[in-house]
Enzyme design. Sequence first.
Site, PDB file in Angstrom:
ATOM      1  N   GLY A 227       0.813  -1.208   0.000  1.00 55.01           N
ATOM      2  CA  GLY A 227       0.000   0.000   0.000  1.00 55.01           C
ATOM      3  C   GLY A 227       0.840   1.248   0.000  1.00 55.01           C
ATOM      4  O   GLY A 227       2.052   1.185   0.185  1.00 55.01           O
ATOM      5  N   GLY A 230       2.453   5.402   4.674  1.00 55.56           N
ATOM      6  CA  GLY A 230       1.666   6.032   5.725  1.00 55.56           C
ATOM      7  C   GLY A 230       0.279   5.455   5.909  1.00 55.56           C
ATOM      8  O   GLY A 230      -0.547   6.032   6.603  1.00 55.56           O
ATOM      9  N   THR A 231      -0.004   4.304   5.307  1.00 60.22           N
ATOM     10  CA  THR A 231      -1.328   3.724   5.495  1.00 60.22           C
ATOM     11  C   THR A 231      -1.361   2.756   6.669  1.00 60.22           C
ATOM     12  O   THR A 231      -2.379   2.131   6.927  1.00 60.22           O
ATOM     13  CB  THR A 231      -1.793   2.977   4.234  1.00 60.22           C
ATOM     14  OG1 THR A 231      -0.699   2.239   3.716  1.00 60.22           O
ATOM     15  CG2 THR A 231      -2.287   3.945   3.194  1.00 60.22           C
ATOM     16  N   GLY A 232      -0.249   2.625   7.377  1.00 60.91           N
ATOM     17  CA  GLY A 232      -0.263   1.811   8.591  1.00 60.91           C
ATOM     18  C   GLY A 232       0.244   0.394   8.409  1.00 60.91           C
ATOM     19  O   GLY A 232      -0.117  -0.488   9.182  1.00 60.91           O
ATOM     20  N   LYS A 233       1.102   0.155   7.441  1.00 60.42           N
ATOM     21  CA  LYS A 233       1.619  -1.202   7.224  1.00 60.42           C
ATOM     22  C   LYS A 233       2.494  -1.629   8.395  1.00 60.42           C
ATOM     23  O   LYS A 233       2.313  -2.709   8.960  1.00 60.42           O
ATOM     24  CB  LYS A 233       2.426  -1.263   5.917  1.00 60.42           C
ATOM     25  CG  LYS A 233       1.593  -0.957   4.689  1.00 60.42           C
ATOM     26  CD  LYS A 233       2.378  -1.119   3.413  1.00 60.42           C
ATOM     27  CE  LYS A 233       3.499  -0.095   3.269  1.00 60.42           C
ATOM     28  NZ  LYS A 233       3.007   1.295   3.176  1.00 60.42           N
ATOM     29  N   THR A 234       3.441  -0.784   8.761  1.00 61.37           N
ATOM     30  CA  THR A 234       4.305  -1.093   9.888  1.00 61.37           C
ATOM     31  C   THR A 234       3.473  -1.237  11.158  1.00 61.37           C
ATOM     32  O   THR A 234       3.671  -2.144  11.970  1.00 61.37           O
ATOM     33  CB  THR A 234       5.360   0.012  10.054  1.00 61.37           C
ATOM     34  OG1 THR A 234       5.982   0.239   8.794  1.00 61.37           O
ATOM     35  CG2 THR A 234       6.399  -0.375  11.062  1.00 61.37           C
ATOM     36  N   GLU A 448      -9.150  33.628  -7.025  1.00 64.03           N
ATOM     37  CA  GLU A 448      -9.754  32.600  -6.165  1.00 64.03           C
ATOM     38  C   GLU A 448     -11.266  32.557  -6.338  1.00 64.03           C
ATOM     39  O   GLU A 448     -11.865  31.487  -6.376  1.00 64.03           O
ATOM     40  CB  GLU A 448      -9.398  32.837  -4.691  1.00 64.03           C
ATOM     41  CG  GLU A 448      -7.917  32.695  -4.362  1.00 64.03           C
ATOM     42  CD  GLU A 448      -7.320  31.393  -4.855  1.00 64.03           C
ATOM     43  OE1 GLU A 448      -8.033  30.376  -4.945  1.00 64.03           O
ATOM     44  OE2 GLU A 448      -6.110  31.394  -5.181  1.00 64.03           O
ATOM     45  N   ASP A 524      -2.372  25.519 -11.123  1.00 64.29           N
ATOM     46  CA  ASP A 524      -3.619  25.092 -11.764  1.00 64.29           C
ATOM     47  C   ASP A 524      -3.337  24.452 -13.110  1.00 64.29           C
ATOM     48  O   ASP A 524      -3.948  23.450 -13.482  1.00 64.29           O
ATOM     49  CB  ASP A 524      -4.543  26.299 -11.990  1.00 64.29           C
ATOM     50  CG  ASP A 524      -4.809  27.066 -10.707  1.00 64.29           C
ATOM     51  OD1 ASP A 524      -4.754  26.435  -9.648  1.00 64.29           O
ATOM     52  OD2 ASP A 524      -5.061  28.278 -10.786  1.00 64.29           O
TER      53      ASP A 524
HETATM   54  P1  ADP Z   1       3.569   2.673   6.560  1.00 66.67           P
HETATM   55  O1  ADP Z   1       4.429   1.647   7.193  1.00 66.67           O
HETATM   56  O2  ADP Z   1       2.388   2.108   5.836  1.00 66.67           O
HETATM   57  O3  ADP Z   1       4.305   3.648   5.716  1.00 66.67           O
HETATM   58  P2  ADP Z   1       3.134   3.390   9.263  1.00 66.67           P
HETATM   59  O4  ADP Z   1       2.570   2.115   9.760  1.00 66.67           O
HETATM   60  O5  ADP Z   1       4.552   3.634   9.576  1.00 66.67           O
HETATM   61  O6  ADP Z   1       2.906   3.533   7.703  1.00 66.67           O
HETATM   62  O7  ADP Z   1       2.220   4.563   9.789  1.00 66.67           O
HETATM   63  C1  ADP Z   1       2.760   5.751  10.325  1.00 66.67           C
HETATM   64  C2  ADP Z   1       1.862   6.326  11.387  1.00 66.67           C
HETATM   65  O8  ADP Z   1       0.632   6.753  10.830  1.00 66.67           O
HETATM   66  C3  ADP Z   1       1.475   5.318  12.431  1.00 66.67           C
HETATM   67  O9  ADP Z   1       2.418   5.274  13.436  1.00 66.67           O
HETATM   68  C4  ADP Z   1       0.149   5.847  12.937  1.00 66.67           C
HETATM   69  O10 ADP Z   1       0.336   6.828  13.917  1.00 66.67           O
HETATM   70  C5  ADP Z   1      -0.427   6.512  11.717  1.00 66.67           C
HETATM   71  N1  ADP Z   1      -1.392   5.636  11.045  1.00 66.67           N
HETATM   72  C6  ADP Z   1      -1.308   5.170   9.789  1.00 66.67           C
HETATM   73  N2  ADP Z   1      -2.370   4.421   9.486  1.00 66.67           N
HETATM   74  C7  ADP Z   1      -3.161   4.384  10.567  1.00 66.67           C
HETATM   75  C8  ADP Z   1      -4.410   3.762  10.872  1.00 66.67           C
HETATM   76  N3  ADP Z   1      -5.066   3.010   9.988  1.00 66.67           N
HETATM   77  N4  ADP Z   1      -4.923   3.956  12.097  1.00 66.67           N
HETATM   78  C9  ADP Z   1      -4.281   4.696  13.000  1.00 66.67           C
HETATM   79  N5  ADP Z   1      -3.106   5.303  12.785  1.00 66.67           N
HETATM   80  C10 ADP Z   1      -2.539   5.169  11.577  1.00 66.67           C
HETATM   81 ZN    ZN Z   2      -5.589  29.059  -8.978  1.00 69.74          ZN
HETATM   82 MG    MG Z   3       6.474   1.548   7.146  1.00 66.50          MG
END
Ligand code: ADP
Ligand code: ZN
Ligand code: MG
Length: 630
Positions: A227, A230-234, A448, A524
């Site tokens: 994914g 920043g979607t929470g994989k780790t 704007e 734009d």
């Molecule tokens: P990835 O590994 O996908 O790049 P991370 O797991 O490192 O992303 O996510 C980074 C931070 O973003 C997490 O520590 C958390 O604070 C926040 N975060 C991301 N996804 C979620 C989620 N689904 N629910 C809650 N917090 C989330």
């Molecule tokens: Zn504009």
């Molecule tokens: Mg990660």
Amino acid sequence: MNNTAKPESKGQEPQQPRQGFPYWGLFWGILIAIIINMLFPIVGTNRIVPADYGTFISKVDSGLVKAVVIEDRQILFQTASPDGKADSTFQTGAMDDPQLVERLINASSPNKDGKIIFTKKIQKENSALMNFILLWLLPCVIMILVWRSVTRTMRSRMNGVGMGNFMSFGSSGARIYAESQIKTTFADVAGQEEAKEALKEIVEFLHNPEKYRQIGANLPKGALLVGPPGTGKTLIARAVAGEANVPFFSISGSEFVQMFVGMGATKVRDLFKQAGEKAPCIIFIDEIDAIGKKRENSIGGNDEREQTLNQLLTEMDGFDGNKGVVILAATNRPESLDKALLRPGRFDRRIQMELPDLEGRKAILEVHLKKVRHDDIDISVVARATSGSSGAEIANIVNEAALRAVRMGRQSVTTADLEESVETVMAGAQKKNKVISGTEKKIVAYHEIGHALVAALQTDSAPVHKITIVPRTSGALGYTMQVDTEDQVLMSRRELMNRIATLTGGRAAEEVVCGTVTTGASNDIGQATRIARAMVTRYGMSEQYDMMELETRNNVYLGGDSSLACSADTAADVDKVVLGMIKDAHAKARKLISDNLDIMHEAAGLLMEKETITGEEFMEIVRRRRGAKE
Ligand code: ADP
Ligand code: ZN
Ligand code: MG
């Protein structure tokens, strides 16, 4: 692979890797006691009142003193109170007074024999043992403890990888430490229900591998989390370990690829060996694309990386899946992974982590708002404004809001803080004291309002949420915030064309009202062109090219770069088609604006005066003026 690991016992405490000195509490207790003893040798029950030397002499002379203790630096003396009730103790500094002894002998006293009891205290020598403990043993113990805690923090900073690398080249250089007690659970991961569902089975397996073994079922050895960043994989990988309550070996793909040739492969071997000993447990390889990239057939590829990958493939085949070692890996470039990694028996499960939808964003906001003190927050407003943001960005927005609340001297976070921090994260901080000349301000305001008006007049466009001409640190001089009321999965051709028209609305307003064009439209232009090009090359939305794919996309999760999949002639013609679409949209925007100049003037006037107006205020003008026309 050795299979001599002890049989798994269910519900057993996870093993602690390298527990520290177990009697910390006791140790600190004794240490504090020693310090207190040293600092306060006399803790009497009587209160000792300070007095000056003159008072002491006069009390002696007037026969009130019962006892005197002369020390090196002070004199303590006790007097009977005149009413004979309570004795009180005084303290005064020692004075070089040769007549003191004589005075004390001669003085009268309330004691029975009429004499003052007096004595000089013998200074106690510290015993040899005490000296040894204080001067030698204690510092040593303290130093050992400090050292241990320093090395431990360094170790955990290095993400669980041992520090032996500097000193030795053996396999000990590749030691990886497991984290034993992960506090993260599925409750910390908001949204992502499908991913959680898929991972629950793994948790169940780790809890009770016997159940699966009895029936002869093999659970997948590995799962690949895929994914955007920043979607929470780790996060979710840690949550699996937390839920299953098993040790967690976490290592990042790049850590395998080291300076010394062969180290990566050694590390992989070591990792699996240790994991085998600690089973049931989880191995998590973050950013696996660093080692898992497709092997090239060119000579002189990255040998080190390929060796590491080969070792990983061998190990994954080698170990017995029923032992309870589950391998999770995460990547945002799944298409770059070697096919061999993805075949059944290796990472055969693929768990998709998507950018959160509206409900998901609400849930993530709730999770992160729990960590800060806040008033009643209108979560759905904030969730709608963060369309397209990842979980990590939302976490960041909540934190920015908390920082803003502190800056404003408030005790808790409000909805306004969150809305402002959404804008800060998207467009940079406000530049309040940047001076903009009158004409420029007028152009920005019309620009704007141009966007907003074109958006509002095309019914399919999302309603305007806010218009502002406060400059931002990102360089934006103003912007119009549009907010989707609901998440859209599909976009129609009409909607996309409307969006392009809205994007050209700013420039159109400059042309129609101010009779000039400025550099303010560069952003734009970029966006409009990207949408138009995608419509032709990827979405099959042009008559000329029907449903032909003209572009392929790589790295979809990392912004996505595209490469043309057509001949140069076609590419040149595509440019013409794209240009035609943008021109149509631009002409439409110009017409909408010149037909509604009255709205333009009134709204721009209001915007120049207030600098920020809400979508409601703007729509009120639009409705009133248009109502009057009909
Ligand atoms: P990835 O590994 O996908 O790049 P991370 O797991 O490192 O992303 O996510 C980074 C931070 O973003 C997490 O520590 C958390 O604070 C926040 N975060 C991301 N996804 C979620 C989620 N689904 N629910 C809650 N917090 C989330
Ligand atoms: Zn504009
Ligand atoms: Mg990660």
